[in-house]
Design an enzyme around this catalytic site. Structure first.
Site, short mmCIF file in Angstrom:
data_model
loop_
_atom_site.label_atom_id
_atom_site.label_comp_id
_atom_site.label_asym_id
_atom_site.label_seq_id
_atom_site.Cartn_x
_atom_site.Cartn_y
_atom_site.Cartn_z
N ASP A 87 0.82 -1.22 0.00
CA ASP A 87 0.00 0.00 0.00
C ASP A 87 0.86 1.27 0.00
O ASP A 87 0.40 2.32 0.42
CB ASP A 87 -0.94 -0.01 1.21
CG ASP A 87 -2.17 0.87 0.98
OD1 ASP A 87 -2.69 0.88 -0.16
OD2 ASP A 87 -2.61 1.57 1.92
N ALA A 88 2.09 1.16 -0.48
CA ALA A 88 2.99 2.33 -0.48
C ALA A 88 2.72 3.18 -1.72
O ALA A 88 3.46 3.16 -2.70
CB ALA A 88 4.44 1.86 -0.45
#
Length: 431
Positions: A298-299
């Site tokens: 989820d970066a």
């Protein structure tokens, strides 16, 4: 009819945010533009006398607000449209990320009379707030609180003095961000707490964070890097913005597959905005590799920020880092591609090369650094786990994260050092 909000940066009025026919417009005030030390609110909103239209203004201002279902709940709380950025900022834009505050025309900026003007909470009150947050994000509308943080997960700006937790009052800047368990990610507090401690052990300079336990309820307290104590002992706001804001990308487009920034654009921003940029570029490179190896899918671009603490911005400390890949229900796709691949299982040596080229780094130098991190990460993780002083050491979630890290690091080393591995698909590795 036009509605206006005054935009303040630190303790100075810098501009006016206007809503006309449902569209935003922002204009710097002449008094700010004529200041010798005037700075822009955002890399995407350079200092100029002409107003910025909705397309230019919205990414920065909408980017200060919570997202997704949190935003919908806050809109319901105030009986305004979920689409209305202006109304939401009017209601909760008192304490935001960075040093921005929104006030109605003619309202005086609340100046804290002391550094700890907070409503201190008992343990029972902390637990009551943890229960209330899913229904009332940011405690919106409660006791005159006007708090806002970007993101789709529950969190709350608080004051923490080392022993007590409080809600900021009277314009007092918060010192920490309280992050409860994420509903879709069991043990997320342990997960993020360990990943942040691992980033610290790898000398990646993350935000400082600690797992706290109140009446058997755990949450993460993250020290705000956009706050600093001045010579007189007062907490001051530092300005910051995330990469979506700096690149002029609306928050709902933060994922690359939805048209959001890719890694090449992120590296381009750091090269363009920071001075000297070389150490900042290398720090971002390390962040990206770390996220890939721990399985933080989820970066996205809102999870990287620029911090305006001196004459020129620097890459802000690492934050929001947890291993999402340990949850089989969450997507195996990374928020940003490595080369041309979204899935770690498909990332071969040539994709790392593509990524290095996009980041503007020499292939050989990049490969050396990836191998260095892939070799040292599992050892550092095991060492952190065996550290008896570490409260997270014996947790099953920590064991799962480390096993995943060991698997990913071994595969990365194999693919970067064994030419034969280039042509093999990862048998049975779906993560």
């Amino acid at each position: 009819m036009a509605h206006e909000l005054e935009v303040w940066l630190f303790a100075r009025r810098v501009g006016t945010l206007t809503l006309v026919d449902g569209r935003l417009s922002f204009c710097y005030v002449p008094a700010w533009l004529s200041q010798s030390g005037a700075v822009a609110l955002s890399a995407s909103l350079p200092l100029q006398a002409e107003p910025f239209d909705d397309r230019k203004a919205r990414p920065f201002f909408a980017g200060l607000l919570p997202e997704g279902h949190l935003r919908r709940l806050i809109a319901q709380q105030f009986q305004v449209s979920n689409q209305n950025d202006f109304a939401l900022l009017e209601h909760i834009g008192g304490e935001c990320a960075g040093a921005v505050t929104f006030l109605g025309p003619g309202q005086a900026l609340p100046v804290p009379t002391r550094n700890d003007d907070a409503q201190w909470l008992s343990d029972d009150e902390v637990v009551a707030i943890l229960d209330e947050l899913p229904r009332r994000p940011m405690l919106a509308g409660k006791d005159g609180l006007r708090l806002s943080l970007a993101g789709a997960q529950d969190k709350l700006p608080v004051v923490f003095d080392g022993a007590r937790i409080g809600l900021p009052r009277g314009g007092t800047p918060s010192s920490h961000i309280l992050k409860p368990v994420i509903h879709a990610a069991p043990d997320s507090v342990i997960n993020e707490g360990f990943c942040m401690a691992l980033a610290e052990a790898m000398r990646l300079k993350p935000a400082k964070s600690k797992v706290h336990l109140v009446l058997d309820r755990s949450f993460l307290l993250v020290e705000r890097y956009d706050r600093a104590i001045d010579e007189e002992g007062y907490r001051q706001r530092l300005h910051q913005e995330d990469f979506c804001q700096a690149l002029g990308v609306a928050p709902e487009l933060k994922y690359q597959n939805e048209g959001g920034p890719d890694l090449a654009q992120c590296f381009g921003l750091v090269r363009h905005a920071t001075r000297p940029s070389a150490p900042q570029v290398l720090r971002l490179f390390d962040y990206v590799i770390f996220n890939v190896l721990i399985g933080n899918h989820d970066a996205h671009a809102k999870n990287f920020s620029l911090l305006y603490s001196g004459k020129t911005p620097v890459l802000a400390p690492f934050y929001d880092t947890l291993s999402t890949a340990v949850y089989p229900t969450l997507t195996p796709k990374m928020a940003m591609k490595i080369g041309s691949r979204y899935k770690f299982s498909e990332v071969q040596a040539r994709h790392w090369d593509q990524f290095a080229e996009g980041a503007g780094l020499a292939r050989a130098q990049a490969k050396r650094r990836i191998l260095e991190l892939a070799k040292s990460l599992p050892t550092t993780a095991r060492k952190l786990q065996s550290d008896t002083g570490h409260s997270l050491a014996g947790h099953a979630m920590v064991e799962r994260i480390i096993a995943l890290i060991e698997q990913r690091c071994a595969l990365t080393i194999q693919r970067l050092t064994d030419p034969a591995a280039e042509n093999e698909e990862a048998a049975g590795l779906s993560a």
